[in-house]
Scaffold this active site. Sequence first.
Site, mmCIF file in Angstrom:
data_model
loop_
_atom_site.group_PDB
_atom_site.id
_atom_site.type_symbol
_atom_site.label_atom_id
_atom_site.label_comp_id
_atom_site.label_asym_id
_atom_site.label_seq_id
_atom_site.Cartn_x
_atom_site.Cartn_y
_atom_site.Cartn_z
ATOM 1 N N CYS A 24 -21.935 -11.962 13.899
ATOM 2 C CA CYS A 24 -22.830 -10.972 14.520
ATOM 3 C C CYS A 24 -23.868 -11.603 15.438
ATOM 4 O O CYS A 24 -24.345 -10.962 16.366
ATOM 5 C CB CYS A 24 -23.529 -10.146 13.448
ATOM 6 S SG CYS A 24 -22.354 -9.165 12.516
ATOM 7 N N HIS A 76 -28.877 -6.365 17.572
ATOM 8 C CA HIS A 76 -27.461 -6.318 17.199
ATOM 9 C C HIS A 76 -27.212 -5.000 16.475
ATOM 10 O O HIS A 76 -27.982 -4.602 15.610
ATOM 11 C CB HIS A 76 -27.129 -7.516 16.296
ATOM 12 C CG HIS A 76 -25.865 -7.324 15.528
ATOM 13 N ND1 HIS A 76 -24.681 -7.004 16.142
ATOM 14 C CD2 HIS A 76 -25.607 -7.365 14.193
ATOM 15 C CE1 HIS A 76 -23.742 -6.869 15.219
ATOM 16 N NE2 HIS A 76 -24.278 -7.084 14.028
ATOM 17 N N ASN A 83 -20.174 -1.320 14.612
ATOM 18 C CA ASN A 83 -20.609 -2.712 14.740
ATOM 19 C C ASN A 83 -19.477 -3.519 15.381
ATOM 20 O O ASN A 83 -18.436 -3.716 14.764
ATOM 21 C CB ASN A 83 -20.949 -3.247 13.343
ATOM 22 C CG ASN A 83 -21.365 -4.717 13.349
ATOM 23 O OD1 ASN A 83 -21.241 -5.404 14.362
ATOM 24 N ND2 ASN A 83 -21.834 -5.194 12.211
HETATM 25 N N1 COA Z 1 -17.874 6.325 1.986
HETATM 26 C C1 COA Z 1 -18.299 6.883 0.861
HETATM 27 N N2 COA Z 1 -18.849 6.187 -0.155
HETATM 28 C C2 COA Z 1 -18.960 4.862 0.013
HETATM 29 C C3 COA Z 1 -18.511 4.198 1.167
HETATM 30 C C4 COA Z 1 -17.950 4.997 2.174
HETATM 31 N N3 COA Z 1 -17.510 4.465 3.330
HETATM 32 N N4 COA Z 1 -18.767 2.882 1.036
HETATM 33 C C5 COA Z 1 -19.342 2.716 -0.149
HETATM 34 N N5 COA Z 1 -19.470 3.895 -0.777
HETATM 35 C C6 COA Z 1 -20.044 4.160 -2.095
HETATM 36 C C7 COA Z 1 -20.013 2.957 -2.993
HETATM 37 O O1 COA Z 1 -18.783 2.866 -3.671
HETATM 38 C C8 COA Z 1 -21.159 3.229 -3.901
HETATM 39 O O2 COA Z 1 -20.756 4.168 -4.885
HETATM 40 P P1 COA Z 1 -21.262 4.023 -6.395
HETATM 41 O O3 COA Z 1 -22.764 4.161 -6.319
HETATM 42 O O4 COA Z 1 -20.597 5.161 -7.073
HETATM 43 O O5 COA Z 1 -20.832 2.678 -6.842
HETATM 44 C C9 COA Z 1 -22.181 3.937 -3.034
HETATM 45 O O6 COA Z 1 -21.446 4.459 -1.912
HETATM 46 C C10 COA Z 1 -23.284 3.040 -2.541
HETATM 47 O O7 COA Z 1 -22.724 1.845 -2.010
HETATM 48 P P2 COA Z 1 -23.609 0.693 -1.433
HETATM 49 O O8 COA Z 1 -22.718 -0.411 -0.948
HETATM 50 O O9 COA Z 1 -24.691 0.353 -2.408
HETATM 51 O O10 COA Z 1 -24.245 1.438 -0.188
HETATM 52 P P3 COA Z 1 -25.457 1.006 0.717
HETATM 53 O O11 COA Z 1 -26.497 2.026 0.633
HETATM 54 O O12 COA Z 1 -25.857 -0.424 0.490
HETATM 55 O O13 COA Z 1 -24.824 1.100 2.169
HETATM 56 C C11 COA Z 1 -23.961 -0.351 3.882
HETATM 57 C C12 COA Z 1 -23.737 0.289 2.505
HETATM 58 C C13 COA Z 1 -22.808 -1.270 4.162
HETATM 59 C C14 COA Z 1 -24.014 0.750 4.908
HETATM 60 C C15 COA Z 1 -25.294 -1.112 3.893
HETATM 61 O O14 COA Z 1 -25.395 -1.912 2.768
HETATM 62 C C16 COA Z 1 -25.469 -2.000 5.104
HETATM 63 O O15 COA Z 1 -25.526 -1.532 6.230
HETATM 64 N N6 COA Z 1 -25.638 -3.299 4.907
HETATM 65 C C17 COA Z 1 -25.896 -4.247 5.995
HETATM 66 C C18 COA Z 1 -24.789 -4.369 6.941
HETATM 67 C C19 COA Z 1 -25.153 -5.411 7.935
HETATM 68 O O16 COA Z 1 -26.251 -5.486 8.400
HETATM 69 N N7 COA Z 1 -24.308 -6.290 8.270
HETATM 70 C C20 COA Z 1 -24.795 -7.355 9.114
HETATM 71 C C21 COA Z 1 -23.956 -7.883 9.989
HETATM 72 S S1 COA Z 1 -22.329 -7.320 9.946
#
Ligand code: COA
Length: 334
Positions: free
Chosen positions: A115, A261, A291
């Site tokens: 990234c 980014h 992304n």
């Molecule tokens: N659709 C529906 N539900 C989903 C899902 C999707 N696409 N992806 C995950 N879930 C569910 C999970 O299984 C979890 O369910 P549970 O609580 O029953 O276990 C719940 O949603 C929460 O998941 P979690 O991973 O904790 O979500 P989050 O709030 O952390 O959001 C991201 C996930 C990826 C959006 C977030 O963590 C993020 O943006 N992280 C940073 C990404 C980033 O900056 N990357 C940097 C460079 S690539």
Amino acid sequence: MYNSKIIGLGKYLPENVVTNDDLSKMMDTNDEWIQERTGIEERRWIKEGTDDTSAVMGAKAARMAIERSGLTKDDIDFIVFATMTPDYYFPGCGVQVQDMLDIKNVGAIDIRNQCSGFVYAISVADQFIKTGMYKNILVVGAEYHSNGLDKSTRGRGVTVIFGDGAGACVLSREEDTTKGILSTHLHSEGKYADKLIVEAPSIKHWVPQIMEAEEEDLSYFPFMDGTFVFKHAVIRFSEVIIEGLTKNGLQKEDIDMLIPHQANLRIAQFIQKKFALRDDQVFNNIMKYGNTTAASVIIALTEAWEQDKIKEGDNVVLAAFGSGFTWGSVIIKW
Ligand code: COA
């Protein structure tokens, strides 16, 4: 010593739009979850059967950037190509662009910094120009994620985020050292490599091992500890923007345009709030493209410029954070 200046910008996005509703037909997800957590409404995924790859898309974006710069391919002295999804394990995409655009036999390198790939790439190019070694450098960022994602419910936490696309710029010598790229700032923290990783194929885990592996071997799909990455991203983004501003005697109020980014709209909004920036001081297009990793900053910069959101004399800040962890910023006097 010279400065370097962006004199041409280009982009290429595959035509095929994949909406959140389209994803919900492949896996257990929904538009509401994706928009609420990431801000993403749709992304572009290369359609099977087309010729697009990271190198091909990069070459298309590069052609546009060269045309807009007013130079020709024969003026290019060096190529820097940032990608984490190269066409080949080796050689890199930079040499493919040299061939595809029929550029003379100049040097070409690939940058593997995910990234923050484009921020690293532009910093590398800037050093070559500063020292006078090269005059015009083609800097490309391109990613072809869609062919490497787990499109089942198992991969939904990562797959819904990523999109394909490419951007490019021509960086050129600027004699006036108060203009152009004022400074670049790069960092890494390798202890968190396993928090955002594609483990295989790698020399440690090569094709025979993958073929023999159980179905549960997911090492060839991206893994991300999303919450962990999110927490580090917001801290590092802020730090590296402040580092860049401080180095140039600027305050946060002096930012005319911040191009973060495009990892997650919530991260960008957090930074915007922290720096008390207005909507017109931050550019986001993650809603349309997801992304695109090493392509995201340069696609966003290109679109901000196309939409007349950047004027001569503006203080433009590029910032990125990602796998490695790596992060960085670029401070530009446009
Ligand atoms: N659709 C529906 N539900 C989903 C899902 C999707 N696409 N992806 C995950 N879930 C569910 C999970 O299984 C979890 O369910 P549970 O609580 O029953 O276990 C719940 O949603 C929460 O998941 P979690 O991973 O904790 O979500 P989050 O709030 O952390 O959001 C991201 C996930 C990826 C959006 C977030 O963590 C993020 O943006 N992280 C940073 C990404 C980033 O900056 N990357 C940097 C460079 S690539």
